[in-house]
Design a protein around this motif. Sequence first.
Motif, PDB file in Angstrom:
ATOM      1  N   VAL A  60       0.797  -1.163  -0.042  1.00 47.64           N
ATOM      2  CA  VAL A  60      -0.041   0.007   0.082  1.00 47.64           C
ATOM      3  C   VAL A  60       0.897   1.306  -0.109  1.00 47.64           C
ATOM      4  N   LYS A  61       1.907   1.135   0.726  1.00 42.71           N
ATOM      5  CA  LYS A  61       2.902   2.420   0.860  1.00 42.71           C
ATOM      6  C   LYS A  61       3.538   2.650  -0.620  1.00 42.71           C
ATOM      7  N   LYS A  62       3.740   1.468  -1.176  1.00 46.35           N
ATOM      8  CA  LYS A  62       4.457   1.578  -2.395  1.00 46.35           C
ATOM      9  C   LYS A  62       3.335   2.457  -3.627  1.00 46.35           C
ATOM     10  N   TYR A 107      13.721  15.296 -12.726  1.00 45.00           N
ATOM     11  CA  TYR A 107      13.858  14.660 -11.521  1.00 45.00           C
ATOM     12  C   TYR A 107      12.665  14.061 -10.940  1.00 45.00           C
ATOM     13  N   SER A 108      11.426  14.408 -11.331  1.00 43.98           N
ATOM     14  CA  SER A 108      10.136  13.654 -10.986  1.00 43.98           C
ATOM     15  C   SER A 108      10.157  12.236 -11.640  1.00 43.98           C
ATOM     16  N   ILE A 109      10.551  12.343 -12.807  1.00 42.84           N
ATOM     17  CA  ILE A 109      10.358  10.894 -13.616  1.00 42.84           C
ATOM     18  C   ILE A 109      11.338  10.068 -12.835  1.00 42.84           C
ATOM     19  N   TYR A 110      12.886  10.618 -12.471  1.00 39.29           N
ATOM     20  CA  TYR A 110      13.832   9.771 -11.859  1.00 39.29           C
ATOM     21  C   TYR A 110      13.276   9.218 -10.584  1.00 39.29           C
ATOM     22  N   HIS A 111      12.664   9.919  -9.783  1.00 35.67           N
ATOM     23  CA  HIS A 111      12.244   9.600  -8.409  1.00 35.67           C
ATOM     24  C   HIS A 111      11.097   8.769  -8.569  1.00 35.67           C
ATOM     25  N   LEU A 112      10.141   8.972  -9.616  1.00 37.66           N
ATOM     26  CA  LEU A 112       9.078   7.842  -9.945  1.00 37.66           C
ATOM     27  C   LEU A 112       9.631   6.339 -10.406  1.00 37.66           C
ATOM     28  N   VAL A 113      10.645   6.430 -11.441  1.00 34.73           N
ATOM     29  CA  VAL A 113      11.343   5.227 -11.649  1.00 34.73           C
ATOM     30  C   VAL A 113      12.014   4.469 -10.552  1.00 34.73           C
ATOM     31  N   ASN A 114      12.594   5.266  -9.758  1.00 33.77           N
ATOM     32  CA  ASN A 114      13.130   4.601  -8.520  1.00 33.77           C
ATOM     33  C   ASN A 114      12.250   3.831  -7.625  1.00 33.77           C
ATOM     34  N   ILE A 115      10.999   4.561  -7.526  1.00 37.13           N
ATOM     35  CA  ILE A 115      10.095   4.046  -6.529  1.00 37.13           C
ATOM     36  C   ILE A 115       9.561   2.846  -7.233  1.00 37.13           C
ATOM     37  N   ILE A 116       9.165   2.841  -8.574  1.00 36.85           N
ATOM     38  CA  ILE A 116       8.719   1.496  -9.058  1.00 36.85           C
ATOM     39  C   ILE A 116       9.746   0.517  -8.938  1.00 36.85           C
ATOM     40  N   LEU A 117      10.916   0.884  -9.192  1.00 31.67           N
ATOM     41  CA  LEU A 117      11.953  -0.519  -9.278  1.00 31.67           C
ATOM     42  C   LEU A 117      12.309  -0.412  -7.749  1.00 31.67           C
ATOM     43  N   ASP A 118      11.739  -0.070  -6.753  1.00 27.71           N
ATOM     44  CA  ASP A 118      12.344  -0.240  -5.414  1.00 27.71           C
ATOM     45  C   ASP A 118      13.716  -0.015  -5.173  1.00 27.71           C
ATOM     46  N   ARG A 119      14.231   0.907  -5.646  1.00 27.20           N
ATOM     47  CA  ARG A 119      15.635   1.431  -5.681  1.00 27.20           C
ATOM     48  C   ARG A 119      15.796   2.629  -4.836  1.00 27.20           C
ATOM     49  N   THR A 120      16.631   2.809  -4.036  1.00 28.75           N
ATOM     50  CA  THR A 120      17.067   4.021  -3.352  1.00 28.75           C
ATOM     51  C   THR A 120      18.008   4.883  -4.207  1.00 28.75           C
TER      52      THR A 120
END
Length: 176
Positions: A90-92, A151-164
């Motif tokens: 749910v958090k993700k 940077y918004s796209i960058y952070h969204l991709v990192n969220i989707i990939l579970d990548r810090t």
Amino acid sequence: MAKPVENFFLWRLILGLERFILVAVSVLAVACVVGSVVMRYVLQSDLYGVEEIIILLAMWLYFIGGAYGGYEGSHITADVLSGHLKSRKVKKAVNITVGVISVFCSLVLAKWGLDYLSFSLKINAKTISLHLPLFLSQLPIGLCFILSFIYSIYHLVNIILDRTPRIIPRAGGDSC
């Protein structure tokens, strides 16, 4: 596996340019203020047009600083919901939703920023005393919103990939 975007030369160059602009503009703004004070109170004179220069520098400092804060994730957020959520899924999902909204909003702002810059270039307005082109103080607005979109796209991709995200450290500093 694909290389992370942080390893690409252009990514590092843009971030390096942002840092350079922030430091250089800060030093120049302080020098202008100190010069103005010395001229006014020590030499009993005036530094003609210094206010226009300080406004120009402040625009660059504020907007490039805002974009860089967006990259670092050091901007102010009002994230009350994720502290109450128990489920990782749910958090993700919430974070992805917020990321998509951020990408959309930053795209709209980037479009508006570019439209504003385009209008400024068309009318060729200048400052009153030094006759500096106004687009010089409006350029960082467009740049800020374009960078914020990236940077918004960058952070969204990192969220989707579970990548810090790996924030690139400043020279001589530790990574965040």
